[in-house]
Design a protein around this motif. Structure first.
Motif, PDB file in Angstrom:
ATOM      1  N   ASP A   1     -11.979  -8.867   2.737  1.00  0.00           N
ATOM      2  CA  ASP A   1     -11.830  -7.776   3.714  1.00  0.00           C
ATOM      3  C   ASP A   1     -10.532  -6.997   3.551  1.00  0.00           C
ATOM      4  O   ASP A   1     -10.231  -6.116   4.363  1.00  0.00           O
ATOM      5  CB  ASP A   1     -11.914  -8.319   5.136  1.00  0.00           C
ATOM      6  CG  ASP A   1     -10.815  -9.320   5.460  1.00  0.00           C
ATOM      7  OD1 ASP A   1      -9.995  -9.624   4.562  1.00  0.00           O
ATOM      8  OD2 ASP A   1     -10.773  -9.802   6.605  1.00  0.00           O
ATOM      9  N   GLU A   2      -9.743  -7.302   2.503  1.00  0.00           N
ATOM     10  CA  GLU A   2      -8.514  -6.538   2.297  1.00  0.00           C
ATOM     11  C   GLU A   2      -8.325  -6.281   0.804  1.00  0.00           C
ATOM     12  O   GLU A   2      -8.223  -7.216   0.006  1.00  0.00           O
ATOM     13  CB  GLU A   2      -7.297  -7.274   2.856  1.00  0.00           C
ATOM     14  CG  GLU A   2      -6.036  -6.427   2.797  1.00  0.00           C
ATOM     15  CD  GLU A   2      -4.809  -7.108   3.376  1.00  0.00           C
ATOM     16  OE1 GLU A   2      -3.750  -6.466   3.394  1.00  0.00           O
ATOM     17  OE2 GLU A   2      -4.905  -8.268   3.810  1.00  0.00           O
ATOM     18  N   PHE A   3      -8.266  -4.999   0.467  1.00  0.00           N
ATOM     19  CA  PHE A   3      -8.092  -4.594  -0.922  1.00  0.00           C
ATOM     20  C   PHE A   3      -6.950  -3.587  -1.029  1.00  0.00           C
ATOM     21  O   PHE A   3      -6.645  -2.865  -0.080  1.00  0.00           O
ATOM     22  CB  PHE A   3      -9.363  -3.941  -1.473  1.00  0.00           C
ATOM     23  CG  PHE A   3     -10.567  -4.840  -1.503  1.00  0.00           C
ATOM     24  CD1 PHE A   3     -10.716  -5.797  -2.490  1.00  0.00           C
ATOM     25  CD2 PHE A   3     -11.551  -4.728  -0.527  1.00  0.00           C
ATOM     26  CE1 PHE A   3     -11.822  -6.624  -2.515  1.00  0.00           C
ATOM     27  CE2 PHE A   3     -12.666  -5.552  -0.543  1.00  0.00           C
ATOM     28  CZ  PHE A   3     -12.803  -6.504  -1.541  1.00  0.00           C
ATOM     29  N   VAL A   4      -6.333  -3.543  -2.191  1.00  0.00           N
ATOM     30  CA  VAL A   4      -5.409  -2.479  -2.557  1.00  0.00           C
ATOM     31  C   VAL A   4      -6.050  -1.717  -3.713  1.00  0.00           C
ATOM     32  O   VAL A   4      -6.538  -2.328  -4.671  1.00  0.00           O
ATOM     33  CB  VAL A   4      -4.033  -3.030  -2.974  1.00  0.00           C
ATOM     34  CG1 VAL A   4      -3.164  -1.931  -3.579  1.00  0.00           C
ATOM     35  CG2 VAL A   4      -3.325  -3.651  -1.780  1.00  0.00           C
TER      36      VAL A   4
ATOM     37  N   VAL B   1      -9.419  -2.160  -8.205  1.00  0.00           N
ATOM     38  CA  VAL B   1      -9.528  -2.646  -6.837  1.00  0.00           C
ATOM     39  C   VAL B   1      -8.986  -4.074  -6.802  1.00  0.00           C
ATOM     40  O   VAL B   1      -9.550  -4.970  -7.439  1.00  0.00           O
ATOM     41  CB  VAL B   1     -10.983  -2.599  -6.341  1.00  0.00           C
ATOM     42  CG1 VAL B   1     -11.063  -3.038  -4.882  1.00  0.00           C
ATOM     43  CG2 VAL B   1     -11.558  -1.193  -6.506  1.00  0.00           C
ATOM     44  N   ILE B   2      -7.900  -4.283  -6.069  1.00  0.00           N
ATOM     45  CA  ILE B   2      -7.198  -5.556  -6.046  1.00  0.00           C
ATOM     46  C   ILE B   2      -7.566  -6.340  -4.795  1.00  0.00           C
ATOM     47  O   ILE B   2      -7.457  -5.814  -3.681  1.00  0.00           O
ATOM     48  CB  ILE B   2      -5.671  -5.347  -6.078  1.00  0.00           C
ATOM     49  CG1 ILE B   2      -5.270  -4.330  -7.141  1.00  0.00           C
ATOM     50  CG2 ILE B   2      -4.949  -6.672  -6.243  1.00  0.00           C
ATOM     51  CD1 ILE B   2      -5.660  -4.662  -8.536  1.00  0.00           C
ATOM     52  N   ASP B   3      -8.010  -7.578  -4.973  1.00  0.00           N
ATOM     53  CA  ASP B   3      -8.214  -8.455  -3.832  1.00  0.00           C
ATOM     54  C   ASP B   3      -6.847  -8.995  -3.405  1.00  0.00           C
ATOM     55  O   ASP B   3      -6.168  -9.667  -4.187  1.00  0.00           O
ATOM     56  CB  ASP B   3      -9.150  -9.604  -4.197  1.00  0.00           C
ATOM     57  CG  ASP B   3      -9.437 -10.508  -3.018  1.00  0.00           C
ATOM     58  OD1 ASP B   3      -8.598 -11.389  -2.741  1.00  0.00           O
ATOM     59  OD2 ASP B   3     -10.483 -10.337  -2.369  1.00  0.00           O
TER      60      ASP B   3
ATOM     61  N   ASP C   1     -10.437   0.042   9.174  1.00  0.00           N
ATOM     62  CA  ASP C   1     -11.272  -1.156   9.107  1.00  0.00           C
ATOM     63  C   ASP C   1     -11.762  -1.447   7.692  1.00  0.00           C
ATOM     64  O   ASP C   1     -12.530  -2.390   7.477  1.00  0.00           O
ATOM     65  CB  ASP C   1     -12.464  -1.043  10.058  1.00  0.00           C
ATOM     66  CG  ASP C   1     -13.406   0.110   9.700  1.00  0.00           C
ATOM     67  OD1 ASP C   1     -13.114   0.857   8.732  1.00  0.00           O
ATOM     68  OD2 ASP C   1     -14.434   0.273  10.385  1.00  0.00           O
ATOM     69  N   GLY C   2     -11.321  -0.654   6.723  1.00  0.00           N
ATOM     70  CA  GLY C   2     -11.696  -0.873   5.331  1.00  0.00           C
ATOM     71  C   GLY C   2     -13.100  -0.433   4.977  1.00  0.00           C
ATOM     72  O   GLY C   2     -13.571  -0.692   3.865  1.00  0.00           O
TER      73      GLY C   2
ATOM     74  N   THR D   1      -0.617   5.152 -10.778  1.00  0.00           N
ATOM     75  CA  THR D   1       0.137   6.072  -9.917  1.00  0.00           C
ATOM     76  C   THR D   1      -0.052   5.676  -8.451  1.00  0.00           C
ATOM     77  O   THR D   1       0.424   4.658  -8.015  1.00  0.00           O
ATOM     78  CB  THR D   1      -0.269   7.522 -10.180  1.00  0.00           C
ATOM     79  OG1 THR D   1      -1.689   7.648 -10.057  1.00  0.00           O
ATOM     80  CG2 THR D   1       0.137   7.959 -11.573  1.00  0.00           C
ATOM     81  N   GLY D   2      -0.756   6.525  -7.694  1.00  0.00           N
ATOM     82  CA  GLY D   2      -0.872   6.285  -6.265  1.00  0.00           C
ATOM     83  C   GLY D   2      -1.694   5.052  -5.930  1.00  0.00           C
ATOM     84  O   GLY D   2      -2.606   4.669  -6.674  1.00  0.00           O
ATOM     85  N   ILE D   3      -1.371   4.420  -4.822  1.00  0.00           N
ATOM     86  CA  ILE D   3      -2.137   3.286  -4.348  1.00  0.00           C
ATOM     87  C   ILE D   3      -2.464   3.490  -2.868  1.00  0.00           C
ATOM     88  O   ILE D   3      -1.815   4.268  -2.165  1.00  0.00           O
ATOM     89  CB  ILE D   3      -1.416   1.940  -4.564  1.00  0.00           C
ATOM     90  CG1 ILE D   3      -0.047   1.922  -3.854  1.00  0.00           C
ATOM     91  CG2 ILE D   3      -1.209   1.670  -6.034  1.00  0.00           C
ATOM     92  CD1 ILE D   3       0.686   0.608  -4.051  1.00  0.00           C
ATOM     93  N   GLY D   4      -3.477   2.795  -2.415  1.00  0.00           N
ATOM     94  CA  GLY D   4      -3.875   2.889  -1.010  1.00  0.00           C
ATOM     95  C   GLY D   4      -4.247   1.528  -0.478  1.00  0.00           C
ATOM     96  O   GLY D   4      -4.751   0.670  -1.211  1.00  0.00           O
ATOM     97  N   ALA D   5      -3.981   1.297   0.801  1.00  0.00           N
ATOM     98  CA  ALA D   5      -4.316   0.038   1.447  1.00  0.00           C
ATOM     99  C   ALA D   5      -4.597   0.312   2.911  1.00  0.00           C
ATOM    100  O   ALA D   5      -4.253   1.377   3.433  1.00  0.00           O
ATOM    101  CB  ALA D   5      -3.183  -0.971   1.308  1.00  0.00           C
ATOM    102  N   ARG D   6      -5.244  -0.635   3.566  1.00  0.00           N
ATOM    103  CA  ARG D   6      -5.497  -0.480   4.994  1.00  0.00           C
ATOM    104  C   ARG D   6      -4.195  -0.426   5.762  1.00  0.00           C
ATOM    105  O   ARG D   6      -3.236  -1.127   5.430  1.00  0.00           O
ATOM    106  CB  ARG D   6      -6.341  -1.651   5.503  1.00  0.00           C
ATOM    107  CG  ARG D   6      -7.789  -1.585   5.081  1.00  0.00           C
ATOM    108  CD  ARG D   6      -8.529  -2.850   5.407  1.00  0.00           C
ATOM    109  NE  ARG D   6      -8.485  -3.174   6.836  1.00  0.00           N
ATOM    110  CZ  ARG D   6      -8.944  -4.300   7.370  1.00  0.00           C
ATOM    111  NH1 ARG D   6      -9.484  -5.208   6.569  1.00  0.00           N
ATOM    112  NH2 ARG D   6      -8.867  -4.523   8.644  1.00  0.00           N
TER     113      ARG D   6
END
Length: 463
Positions: free
Chosen positions: A139-142, A154-156, A187-188, A458-463
């Motif tokens: 339920d959480e990825f970067v 997609v990183i667990d 909420d992902g 480059t850019g990253i995103g996370a909840r």
């Protein structure tokens, strides 16, 4: 306010939805999955387990069970479900320039038939005997953008491995799509990515299926308002003379309107804590614009000093401070948001190494700042207004973007490595400029793991 794009959305779903499986993969690859215990583990037992078993940490990776194979080693994943081509296990035995593996003299290696069997199993999801797909319940990825490879890794977060890859070329976009930045729903459930090269902003669901897109010239940074339906889009640093407007996307329908901000090359982009104000700045001039998101009216602030070229903003947890890194002036700037409609430059910190992308710790007492020119991360104590630490080490190679895990214990830093200052663990012949993601413990400042992703992270995103 927005044009109706329902027809376009339907076309997208017909074109892509009919071919995509649960994780954005071709349904053909899921037709006849191999059985792990009867077809995969016997190969590993015969060829690999003699070296990759037991508790000896020097072995790095255990291959004596499905669980150990999926967990990977201390440096990251051995396989990427649905992507055998970019799985290290397959790369090491198929790439022409890869080092001989196994390295022991006269040791057996995998046959072509064994490689094909394992590859088919990976491409079908690397399932367990019970049919479980690795990381399907996470339920959480970067999300890490790889500009040079037209991919997102997609990183667990819990496992600390690359759990999936999203290949834009395979989805019909160009090999110069240049994914740059990601925003994730709280909420992902969905995530959004800007494609500089293809002039698009895309929407994916949690399972990485493409569900929508809009056109926008040279999109760069994204800012998602969790309290409304809006996603804001700035312009890329690579845009030479783009329209002086930001995009306002209605996320549910993926419809876009462009709003004038009257500054050249609006780049840095973030929202205030209550979402009532959007902040953006010019890459060409010392100007910051505050846009009221309720009226879409913009106010201009001129910043004194040498040319700054502000890269990105971050807003403090209490919403009273806006910070930004100036990669030309080497200054880290602080703005007072006592009146969020009118930021006031209150302080600056002289750095010498291209301050780039800042992020606040979860409790708001620290700021982590990628300092690209020194291959390090600067830690600033916001409560005491002092430098707390400098983090450096293997894997920090032109650090670009930062993100914090939900529990605040891990800092994620993407690294371009376009100067080759990081040497890959294996020389595969064409991976000298491989990008990395450094995972850092926020208490000890220790680099826990360095994941090798794709070129120019480059850019990253996370909840």
């Amino acid at each position: 306010m927005f044009k109706n794009v329902a027809l376009i959305a339907c076309i997208i779903l017909v074109v892509f939805g009919g071919r995509l499986g649960l994780y954005g993969q071709s349904m053909d690859s899921l037709a006849s999955p191999k059985t792990y215990s009867t077809e995969i583990q016997p190969i590993l037992d015969q060829r690999c387990v003699s070296c990759h078993a037991g508790e000896n940490p020097a072995k790095l990776l255990r291959l004596d069970s499905w669980e150990h194979l999926i967990a990977g080693g201390r440096h990251g994943e051995a396989i990427i479900p649905f992507d055998s081509k970019n799985s290290l296990l397959i790369e090491l035995v198929t790439r022409a320039n890869a080092p001989a593996h196994p390295a022991e003299e006269e040791a057996d290696t995998l046959t072509a038939a064994e490689i094909q069997t394992i590859s088919e199993w990976i491409d079908a999801g690397a399932r367990s005997d019970e049919g479980a797909v690795p990381f399907a319940d996470s339920d959480e990825f970067v999300y890490v953008c790889n500009e040079g490879a037209a991919m997102v890794s997609v990183i667990d977060v819990k496992a600390g491995v690359v759990a999936r890859t999203v290949d834009f070329h395979a989805l019909g976009f160009s090999d110069r799509a240049m994914p740059h930045h990601v925003a994730v729903e709280p909420d992902g459930s969905f995530w959004y990515v800007s494609l500089i090269g293809d002039n698009k902003v895309l929407k994916f669901d949690r399972a990485n299926n493409l569900v929508g897109q809009v056109d926008f010239e040279r999109p760069g940074l994204l800012a998602l308002d969790p309290n409304t339906d809006f996603l804001y889009v700035g312009r890329s640093m690579k845009a030479v003379n783009p329209p002086q407007r930001v995009g306002v996307v209605a996320r549910s329908a993926m419809e876009i309107e462009e709003v004038d901000v009257f500054i050249a090359r609006p780049h840095a982009l973030t929202l205030g804590r209550n979402g009532n104000y959007l902040y953006t700045s010019s890459m060409s001039a010392n100007q910051v614009v505050t846009m009221d998101t309720r009226t879409l009216e913009a106010d201009l602030l001129n910043i004194p000093g040498p040319p700054h070229a502000l890269v990105q903003f971050a807003v403090s947890v209490d919403g009273r401070t806006l910070v930004a890194g100036g990669h030309v002036s080497n200054k880290f700037l602080f703005f007072d948001l006592a009146d969020p409609a009118r930021p006031v430059l209150s302080d600056s910190l002289n750095l010498t190494a291209m301050p780039w992308d800042p992020v606040y710790s979860r409790e708001g007492t620290l700021i982590y700042l990628a300092t690209k020119g020194s291959n390090s991360v600067t830690v600033y104590n916001a409560a005491e207004h002092s430098l707390a630490a400098t983090i450096s080490g293997r894997g920090l190679a032109q650090p670009h973007a930062t993100a914090i895990s939900l529990d605040g214990t891990k800092l994620f830093v993407s690294n371009n490595n376009m100067d080759g200052s990081y040497t890959p663990r294996y020389d595969l012949g064409d991976n000298a400029l491989v990008g990395t993601l450094a995972i850092i413990d926020t208490e000890s400042y220790r680099i826990l793991k360095v994941l090798e992703v794709e070129e120019n992270a480059t850019g990253i995103g996370a909840r």
